[in-house]
Design an enzyme around this catalytic site. Sequence first.
Site: not given
Length: 304
Positions: A60, A64-65
């Site tokens: 997503h 932080d991804h």
Amino acid sequence: MNLTILGCYAATPRTFTNPTSQVLEIRNRLFLIDCGEGTQVQLRKNKIKFSKINHIFISHLHGDHFYGLIGLISTFTLLGRTTDINIYGPVGIKEIIMLQMKLTDSWINYKLHFTELSSKSSELVYEDDKVSVSTIPLKHRIYTNGFLFREKLDKRKLNVAAVKKFDIESCFFQNIKNGKDITLDDGSVIKNEQLTHDPIAPQSYAFCSDTAYSEEIVPIIANVDVLYHESTFLQSEELLAKKTKHSTAVEAATIALKANVKQLILGHYSTRYENISVFKEEAETIFDKVQLADDGKTFEFSSK
């Protein structure tokens, strides 16, 4: 099947912890799953060759991804990469990356192929002769998918002693490996099962981060060998987990129990906790096969 955790902590990077990113090696394929800040540094620390990464899966569009993705793409160019990269992620991932490249006047020596995802149902997004990858729709604040990696059943293995016993010529070996029965000169038929060994059982890995507790994923991940499930909070912060659409360690363990998985790996810990061992303790009150992810940790899984 090997899993290397590059980062497994929530939200903010720290000097000693990193946001979500991991590398799955399965059937000699290397898949990068999420790409938080610091991913390329972690790849170097863990001695993972950049050139082996051809497929990147983004769950997503929370920073932080995936905030490490543009940096990794740029580094590939500096390293002289010419092999194409395939990126799988939510609608918008292509626009973000291409805009960053445009505004920074960046260029690459290879092609980027984007597969943008929008389905709210599980769908097959990658497949070759050895491995398939499907999405796992998750419940988060924005559109989010987990990913289910499955090995395909390999060919049966030739039973050398059996073919010698029946004096079968080597020209028939490939047909035997392909599952065919063999008819001898006297007309008798030797069943394939008598001439081969069962192949090694295929393995499976489910990545589920970030998500609120959702039993809707249970049928999708049922009986997988390894489940990585986010456990951002302990049960004492259950209300905060519901508010932010994350899960507790107990909830992750409950999903593992209901899905009858073989092993559970916890991760995506909130940085408010000083000791992650308490996550395992809480999860084990529900499910007994629990391991803790941590930055730089490698898990090796073998078929039995």
